[in-house]
Motif scaffolding. Structure first.
Motif, PDB file in Angstrom:
ATOM      1  N   LEU A 134     -49.687 -21.058  -4.264  1.00 56.58           N
ATOM      2  CA  LEU A 134     -50.932 -20.410  -4.670  1.00 56.58           C
ATOM      3  C   LEU A 134     -50.883 -18.912  -4.439  1.00 56.58           C
ATOM      4  CD1 LEU A 134     -53.556 -23.004  -3.341  1.00 56.58           C
ATOM      5  CD2 LEU A 134     -52.805 -22.642  -5.708  1.00 56.58           C
ATOM      6  N   LEU A 135     -50.271 -18.521  -3.278  1.00 55.14           N
ATOM      7  CA  LEU A 135     -50.136 -17.112  -2.997  1.00 55.14           C
ATOM      8  C   LEU A 135     -49.213 -16.437  -4.018  1.00 55.14           C
ATOM      9  CD1 LEU A 135     -50.737 -14.718  -1.151  1.00 55.14           C
ATOM     10  CD2 LEU A 135     -48.785 -15.406   0.283  1.00 55.14           C
ATOM     11  N   GLY A 136     -48.151 -17.150  -4.403  1.00 54.61           N
ATOM     12  CA  GLY A 136     -47.250 -16.583  -5.407  1.00 54.61           C
ATOM     13  C   GLY A 136     -47.927 -16.425  -6.754  1.00 54.61           C
ATOM     14  N   ILE A 137     -48.697 -17.459  -7.130  1.00 56.24           N
ATOM     15  CA  ILE A 137     -49.418 -17.372  -8.415  1.00 56.24           C
ATOM     16  C   ILE A 137     -50.411 -16.218  -8.386  1.00 56.24           C
ATOM     17  CG2 ILE A 137     -51.035 -18.593  -9.913  1.00 56.24           C
ATOM     18  CD1 ILE A 137     -49.639 -21.193  -9.105  1.00 56.24           C
ATOM     19  N   PHE A 138     -51.058 -16.059  -7.242  1.00 53.99           N
ATOM     20  CA  PHE A 138     -52.032 -14.977  -7.128  1.00 53.99           C
ATOM     21  C   PHE A 138     -51.366 -13.616  -7.270  1.00 53.99           C
ATOM     22  CE2 PHE A 138     -54.244 -11.921  -4.389  1.00 53.99           C
ATOM     23  CZ  PHE A 138     -55.474 -11.868  -5.030  1.00 53.99           C
ATOM     24  N   LEU A 139     -50.200 -13.507  -6.555  1.00 59.75           N
ATOM     25  CA  LEU A 139     -49.501 -12.239  -6.616  1.00 59.75           C
ATOM     26  C   LEU A 139     -48.960 -11.960  -8.016  1.00 59.75           C
ATOM     27  CD1 LEU A 139     -47.564 -12.347  -3.195  1.00 59.75           C
ATOM     28  CD2 LEU A 139     -49.602 -11.003  -3.763  1.00 59.75           C
ATOM     29  N   VAL A 140     -48.415 -13.009  -8.621  1.00 59.53           N
ATOM     30  CA  VAL A 140     -47.889 -12.823  -9.984  1.00 59.53           C
ATOM     31  C   VAL A 140     -49.004 -12.434 -10.953  1.00 59.53           C
ATOM     32  CG1 VAL A 140     -46.811 -14.008 -11.927  1.00 59.53           C
ATOM     33  CG2 VAL A 140     -45.882 -14.277  -9.620  1.00 59.53           C
ATOM     34  N   TRP A 141     -50.125 -13.030 -10.767  1.00 58.73           N
ATOM     35  CA  TRP A 141     -51.242 -12.772 -11.684  1.00 58.73           C
ATOM     36  C   TRP A 141     -51.866 -11.395 -11.467  1.00 58.73           C
ATOM     37  CZ3 TRP A 141     -50.992 -16.427 -15.099  1.00 58.73           C
ATOM     38  CH2 TRP A 141     -51.939 -16.459 -16.143  1.00 58.73           C
ATOM     39  N   ARG A 142     -51.635 -10.823 -10.261  1.00 58.42           N
ATOM     40  CA  ARG A 142     -52.243  -9.536  -9.951  1.00 58.42           C
ATOM     41  C   ARG A 142     -51.282  -8.353 -10.100  1.00 58.42           C
ATOM     42  NH1 ARG A 142     -57.301  -9.007 -10.200  1.00 58.42           N
ATOM     43  NH2 ARG A 142     -57.184  -7.258  -8.710  1.00 58.42           N
ATOM     44  N   ILE A 143     -50.035  -8.634 -10.271  1.00 61.36           N
ATOM     45  CA  ILE A 143     -49.057  -7.544 -10.381  1.00 61.36           C
ATOM     46  C   ILE A 143     -49.153  -6.936 -11.770  1.00 61.36           C
ATOM     47  CG2 ILE A 143     -46.591  -6.987 -10.400  1.00 61.36           C
ATOM     48  CD1 ILE A 143     -46.204  -9.140  -8.288  1.00 61.36           C
ATOM     49  N   ASP A 144     -49.225  -5.622 -11.807  1.00 61.11           N
ATOM     50  CA  ASP A 144     -49.278  -4.898 -13.077  1.00 61.11           C
ATOM     51  C   ASP A 144     -47.872  -4.419 -13.421  1.00 61.11           C
ATOM     52  OD1 ASP A 144     -51.980  -5.251 -13.269  1.00 61.11           O
ATOM     53  OD2 ASP A 144     -52.469  -3.392 -12.224  1.00 61.11           O
ATOM     54  N   SER A 145     -47.167  -5.227 -14.174  1.00 57.79           N
ATOM     55  CA  SER A 145     -45.800  -4.895 -14.562  1.00 57.79           C
ATOM     56  C   SER A 145     -45.543  -5.478 -15.948  1.00 57.79           C
ATOM     57  CB  SER A 145     -44.803  -5.470 -13.548  1.00 57.79           C
ATOM     58  OG  SER A 145     -43.478  -5.286 -13.994  1.00 57.79           O
ATOM     59  N   PRO A 146     -44.829  -4.779 -16.812  1.00 54.01           N
ATOM     60  CA  PRO A 146     -44.552  -5.324 -18.154  1.00 54.01           C
ATOM     61  C   PRO A 146     -43.817  -6.642 -18.121  1.00 54.01           C
ATOM     62  CG  PRO A 146     -44.090  -2.972 -18.077  1.00 54.01           C
ATOM     63  CD  PRO A 146     -44.356  -3.394 -16.663  1.00 54.01           C
ATOM     64  N   ARG A 147     -42.854  -6.774 -17.233  1.00 55.25           N
ATOM     65  CA  ARG A 147     -42.120  -8.040 -17.163  1.00 55.25           C
ATOM     66  C   ARG A 147     -43.022  -9.175 -16.704  1.00 55.25           C
ATOM     67  NH1 ARG A 147     -36.307  -6.365 -14.419  1.00 55.25           N
ATOM     68  NH2 ARG A 147     -35.612  -4.935 -16.090  1.00 55.25           N
ATOM     69  N   VAL A 148     -43.819  -8.893 -15.655  1.00 57.80           N
ATOM     70  CA  VAL A 148     -44.743  -9.918 -15.169  1.00 57.80           C
ATOM     71  C   VAL A 148     -45.781 -10.253 -16.234  1.00 57.80           C
ATOM     72  CG1 VAL A 148     -46.433 -10.473 -13.391  1.00 57.80           C
ATOM     73  CG2 VAL A 148     -44.354  -9.205 -12.785  1.00 57.80           C
ATOM     74  N   GLU A 149     -46.183  -9.265 -17.005  1.00 53.57           N
ATOM     75  CA  GLU A 149     -47.162  -9.511 -18.070  1.00 53.57           C
ATOM     76  C   GLU A 149     -46.572 -10.413 -19.148  1.00 53.57           C
ATOM     77  OE1 GLU A 149     -50.706  -9.459 -19.956  1.00 53.57           O
ATOM     78  OE2 GLU A 149     -50.224  -8.597 -18.000  1.00 53.57           O
ATOM     79  N   ARG A 150     -45.285 -10.182 -19.495  1.00 58.29           N
ATOM     80  CA  ARG A 150     -44.645 -11.067 -20.478  1.00 58.29           C
ATOM     81  C   ARG A 150     -44.504 -12.479 -19.917  1.00 58.29           C
ATOM     82  NH1 ARG A 150     -41.467  -6.361 -21.387  1.00 58.29           N
ATOM     83  NH2 ARG A 150     -39.820  -7.159 -19.994  1.00 58.29           N
ATOM     84  N   PHE A 151     -44.194 -12.535 -18.622  1.00 56.07           N
ATOM     85  CA  PHE A 151     -44.083 -13.849 -17.982  1.00 56.07           C
ATOM     86  C   PHE A 151     -45.424 -14.579 -18.008  1.00 56.07           C
ATOM     87  CE2 PHE A 151     -44.459 -16.382 -14.069  1.00 56.07           C
ATOM     88  CZ  PHE A 151     -43.488 -17.343 -14.320  1.00 56.07           C
TER      89      PHE A 151
END
Length: 304
Positions: free
Chosen positions: A27-44
Motif C-alpha cells: 500500500l505504501l508503494g502504491i501510494f508513493l508510485v501514485w504520488r511521484i511526479d515523473s514521466p516514467r511513473v506517469e506512463r506506468f
C-alpha cells in the motif's frame, strides 16, 4: 496434543504479522508510485489504469442496470400521469363535442323555424317537445305550451319544414299533439300539380296512406302534398310531404317533417274558422204546410 497446538499458534502469529507488513508495504508503494511526479511513473500509472479499469466493467453492470431501471420507472410513471391527464382531457372534449352537436342541432332547428314562410295572417307559438307517447298504438308528443299561451284544440303543429300533426288536448301549461302518423289522424290534402284532393290517413307507420283519391292516374311519385283547408281544420297551403309508392303499389306520403328529431314545434294560430259550441243550432227542423218536417239550414246561426 498440547504441544502441537502451541506449535501451530507459534507459526500463525508471525505469519499474520508478515502478511500484514507486506500488505502495508504494498500500500505504501502504491501510494508513493501514485504520488511521484515523473514521466516514467506517469506512463506506468497509465498502463496500470488501462489494464485494470476495463476489467472492472463487470462490477459496474449491476449498478448501471439498477440506474437504468430506476430511470425507466420514473419515465413510466411520467407517461402514466400524462396518459391519465390525456384521458381526462379526452373525456372533457367528448362532453364538449356532444354539447356542441346538440347546440348545433338546436340552432339548425331554430333556423328552420325562422326560415319557414307562412301566410302573414297566420301567427304561431313555438313550443318545446317535452315527451312522446312511447306507444306503438298511439303516436303523439307533449308540448310545454297550453291554454295560458292561447292554444286551442285543432290547431296545426309544424316543425321547421312540414306539418307534424294537430293539437288534441290542451292543459293549462301543456298541450298534446296527435302526429300525422297516428291511426286516428285524417287530414284533407291537395296534391300538386294535378290538384287532386285526398285524405292523408295515418296507420302508425312512418308514411301515411292516401285515401279517397279522385283520379290516381294523375298522381305521380314525387308530387307535392299540401293541406287543402277543407272543413276549416287546417289553413291551406301547409306542406305535408311528397307522394311515394310502397312495394305493394299503394300510394303513401313521405313526410317532410323530421320525426326523428322533434325538438321544437310551431303551433299555428288558425282563427279563420268559427268555434262551434252548440252544434244543434246549425241544423233545425221547421214544420211545413203539409205537416211534414223539412230540414233547413239556420241562416242566422251561420251568419253569427
Amino acid at each position: 496434543m498440547a504441544k502441537d497446538r502451541s506449535q501451530r499458534e507459534d507459526y500463525t502469529a508471525p505469519l499474520r504479522r508478515l502478511l500484514l507488513g507486506a500488505l502495508l508495504l504494498c500500500l505504501l508503494g502504491i501510494f508513493l508510485v501514485w504520488r511521484i511526479d515523473s514521466p516514467r511513473v506517469e506512463r506506468f500509472r497509465a498502463q496500470v489504469t488501462d489494464k485494470v479499469v476495463p476489467s472492472m466493467e463487470w462490477a459496474m453492470v449491476p449498478v448501471t442496470a439498477t440506474v437504468n431501471l430506476f430511470r425507466d420507472f420514473q419515465s413510466y410513471q411520467r407517461l402514466s400521469e400524462q396518459n391519465r391527464e390525456l384521458r381526462s382531457e379526452l373525456r372533457q372534449m367528448r362532453a364538449w363535442k356532444e354539447a356542441a352537436l346538440q347546440l348545433e342541432q338546436e340552432n339548425a332547428r331554430l333556423l328552420d323555424l325562422n326560415n319557414v314562410r307562412l301566410d302573414p295572417q297566420l301567427t304561431y307559438v313555438t313550443g318545446v317537445v317535452m315527451a312522446d307517447s312511447g306507444s306503438p298504438f298511439r303516436q303523439s308528443v307533449l308540448l310545454n305550451v297550453g291554454a295560458r299561451d292561447g292554444i286551442v284544440d285543432g290547431w296545426a303543429a309544424m316543425d321547421g319544414i312540414g306539418l307534424v300533426g294537430r293539437i288534441s288536448g290542451v292543459g293549462q301549461n301543456t298541450a298534446r299533439v296527435i302526429l300525422l302518423t297516428d291511426a286516428a289522424s285524417s287530414i284533407p290534402a291537395t296534391i300538386q300539380p294535378s290538384g287532386q284532393t285526398t285524405l292523408i290517413a295515418g296507420d302508425n307507420t312512418a308514411a301515411p296512406v292516401l285515401d279517397f283519391l279522385e283520379n290516381r292516374e294523375l298522381v305521380r311519385p314525387g308530387d307535392r302534398v299540401i293541406t287543402s283547408g277543407d272543413g276549416g281544420v287546417f289553413p291551406a297551403g301547409l306542406l305535408i310531404g311528397q307522394i311515394a309508392q310502397d312495394p305493394s303499389g299503394r300510394l303513401r306520403v313521405r313526410l317532410s317533417a323530421d320525426y326523428e328529431r322533434l325538438e321544437f314545434l310551431r303551433v299555428i294560430r288558425h282563427l279563420g274558422h268559427e268555434q262551434i259550441e252548440t252544434p244543434g243550432d246549425i241544423v233545425t227542423t221547421t214544420p211545413v204546410e203539409n205537416g211534414e218536417a223539412q230540414v233547413v239550414e239556420d241562416e242566422e246561426a251561420a251568419d253569427g
